[in-house]
Every structure is written in C-alpha cells, then in structure tokens.
Enzyme design. Structure first.
Site, PDB file in Angstrom:
ATOM      1  N   TYR A 117     -62.041  -3.271  14.923  1.00  0.00           N
ATOM      2  CA  TYR A 117     -62.236  -4.704  15.132  1.00  0.00           C
ATOM      3  C   TYR A 117     -61.237  -5.236  16.166  1.00  0.00           C
ATOM      4  O   TYR A 117     -61.616  -5.879  17.151  1.00  0.00           O
ATOM      5  CB  TYR A 117     -62.070  -5.441  13.807  1.00  0.00           C
ATOM      6  CG  TYR A 117     -62.376  -6.918  13.885  1.00  0.00           C
ATOM      7  CD1 TYR A 117     -63.689  -7.370  13.994  1.00  0.00           C
ATOM      8  CD2 TYR A 117     -61.356  -7.868  13.828  1.00  0.00           C
ATOM      9  CE1 TYR A 117     -63.977  -8.723  14.056  1.00  0.00           C
ATOM     10  CE2 TYR A 117     -61.633  -9.216  13.890  1.00  0.00           C
ATOM     11  CZ  TYR A 117     -62.937  -9.643  14.010  1.00  0.00           C
ATOM     12  OH  TYR A 117     -63.216 -10.996  14.070  1.00  0.00           O
ATOM     13  N   LYS A 132     -62.239  -6.490  20.009  1.00  0.00           N
ATOM     14  CA  LYS A 132     -61.979  -7.876  20.390  1.00  0.00           C
ATOM     15  C   LYS A 132     -61.013  -7.959  21.576  1.00  0.00           C
ATOM     16  O   LYS A 132     -61.117  -8.868  22.407  1.00  0.00           O
ATOM     17  CB  LYS A 132     -61.434  -8.662  19.195  1.00  0.00           C
ATOM     18  CG  LYS A 132     -62.473  -8.928  18.117  1.00  0.00           C
ATOM     19  CD  LYS A 132     -63.637  -9.757  18.643  1.00  0.00           C
ATOM     20  CE  LYS A 132     -64.557 -10.216  17.525  1.00  0.00           C
ATOM     21  NZ  LYS A 132     -65.656 -11.071  18.000  1.00  0.00           N
TER      22      LYS A 132
END
Length: 279
Positions: A160, A164
């Site tokens: 994640y 990002k």
C-alpha cells in the site's frame, strides 16, 4: 460551502471507486455543488443505486459505468462513453484502491501484484486515457487520493505505502508533462482520518485517544476533511496548484519532535527549564 465560490456547477467529473465509502462521500458533495458525474466502480448494483440517489436528491445528471480500472479496454470504453454523453471531461478524481496487511517477509507475490495493479496501474490507465482527452481539450484536472504513508512507511502495509508513493510521483510526472496543455494533477494525502477502510482502528476509544495525541489539531479527521480538500482541488480556485502533495493530516507531519518523551512531559519540561539555556 458556497456553490458559486467553487464554480463546480455543470463540471463533468469522473470518480473512480465511486461505490466505496470515500468515493460515495465525494460524489454526494460534488453533486451538491451541481457537478455532472461519471461513477466508475466494479459493483453495478452499488453505483446504479448511487446514481439514482444522486439524481433524485440533487437533480444532477449521472452516468454509472461498471469498469475494472486495471483493464485498458474497459477504461478506454469509459472515456468514449463519457465523451459521448457529456462531450468533455473536466475533472478526474482517482479514488479506487485496496489495502492488505502483512509483514513484508510474508507478503505474497499475488497480493503484491494485486495492490500494484489496482492502486498504481489503475491510476495510470485512468489518468493516461482520460488525460489524452484533456490534452485535446487543453484543460482538465486530476485529483488523486494518496496517503501520508506514501512518505512515511505504513509498517506491515508495504504494498500500500509503495504503490501510493508511486501515485505521488505519477501525479508529479503528469503535472510536469501535461501542464503545458492546461492539465493539472495533484494528490490529496490523508492520515489519521476515519474512513470506511480505517473505521475498525477506532473501535477502541483508547486507540482514538492515543492517535489524537499524535496530531497537532488533537483530533482524528473525518470524511468531510478529505472531501472539502478534494472539492477545492477539483475547482478552478486551485488553478495555480499543479504537482502538489496536499497533506490532510491535522498536522501530524509537524509532530515528530513532540513524540520524543521528556521528563514530566514536553510542555511542562519547557516551562520548568525555560531559563536554563541562555545563549
């Protein structure tokens, strides 16, 4: 918020991940401003229901599209349908993302690739294909939902945080290359915000209290905090912002030194020792 100040009336705005809690919030707030919406999500039932709700509640035109953002052909068809319906696209809000927790040493390649495909490749495909239309128009705005964890690692969420961080750089790349065509691209980076994805973290009041102490504003954020920023970034009021990473974190990014303990607490220590160190 004053509709006329933002100037979002009749803007054609695409929202990916529209059926999720955060995406749904953005859609309601954009519709309340009078924007015309294209809802992109995998769930036909969710976005059909949402489209009907938005039309009935706000009287705006809504186009729901079932699209897998990792499928180039499906995204391309979404662009075609958007232009056929509205003749242009003014704003794209990239929201679709997934999160999986795992120690890095146990993270499977399958899960890594899944998050990479949705969180980064999906943003790339949506941005590239809608971006081509914006370049033709010589105007357009992208607002990407990133996270402060793109800068400070979210431990045990390696895919994640990494994806990002890629979104942040992708947005800067878009701004650098497409700014000359009147296209803007910025990221909104939440942290310590109550969303449907993070709601479980705050079931224990002690967790919320402990987290609030880490924030300069001494509170956990909410969906309004994110949505208000997204609306501003989508509007022409932010027209000279391009390639920016906007932290919506209550000031946690300025609190690093405050997290280091001192005897009696940092504030009391300062009061007790204010005259101890004269130059």
């Amino acid at each position: 918020m004053d509709d006329s100040w933002l100037g979002l009336q009749d803007k054609v705005i695409v929202v990916t991940g529209a059926g999720g809690g955060m995406g749904t919030k953005f859609c309601h707030d954009l519709a309340q401003q009078g924007a015309r919406l294209v809802l992109i999500d995998l769930s036909a039932e969710q976005i059909t229901d949402l489209a009907n709700e938005l039309t009935n509640q706000y009287g705006v035109q809504v186009l729901p599209l079932v699209v897998n953002v990792t499928d180039e052909q499906q995204v391309d068809q979404a662009v075609t349908k958007t232009i056929a319906t509205f003749e242009r696209v003014d704003v794209v809000v990239n929201t679709a993302a997934i999160l999986h927790f795992s120690p890095l040493e146990d993270l499977s390649l399958e899960e890594w690739n899944k998050e990479l495909n949705v969180n980064l490749t999906g943003y790339f495909l949506v941005s590239q294909l809608f971006g081509r239309q914006m370049i033709k128009q010589h105007h357009g705005t992208f607002v990407h939902i990133s996270t402060v964890a793109a800068q400070f690692p979210e431990t045990y969420s390696a895919a994640y945080s990494t994806t990002k961080a890629g979104v942040d750089m992708l947005s800067k790349q878009m701004a650098a290359e497409w700014g000359q065509f009147g296209v803007r691209s910025n990221c909104v980076r939440p942290c310590l915000v109550k969303t449907p994805m993070s709601a479980g973290f705050y079931a224990d009041p002690k967790v919320e209290q402990g987290r609030s102490r880490l924030v300069a504003s001494r509170r956990i954020g909410n969906l309004d905090d994110i949505s208000n920023t997204v609306l501003f970034m989508a509007s022409d009021r932010s027209d000279y912002l391009n390639g920016e990473l906007i932290n919506v974190d209550g000031g946690i990014n300025v609190m690093m030194q405050d997290m280091i303990p001192k005897p009696g607490g940092r504030r009391q220590y300062a009061i007790d020792h204010r005259y101890d160190h004269k130059g």
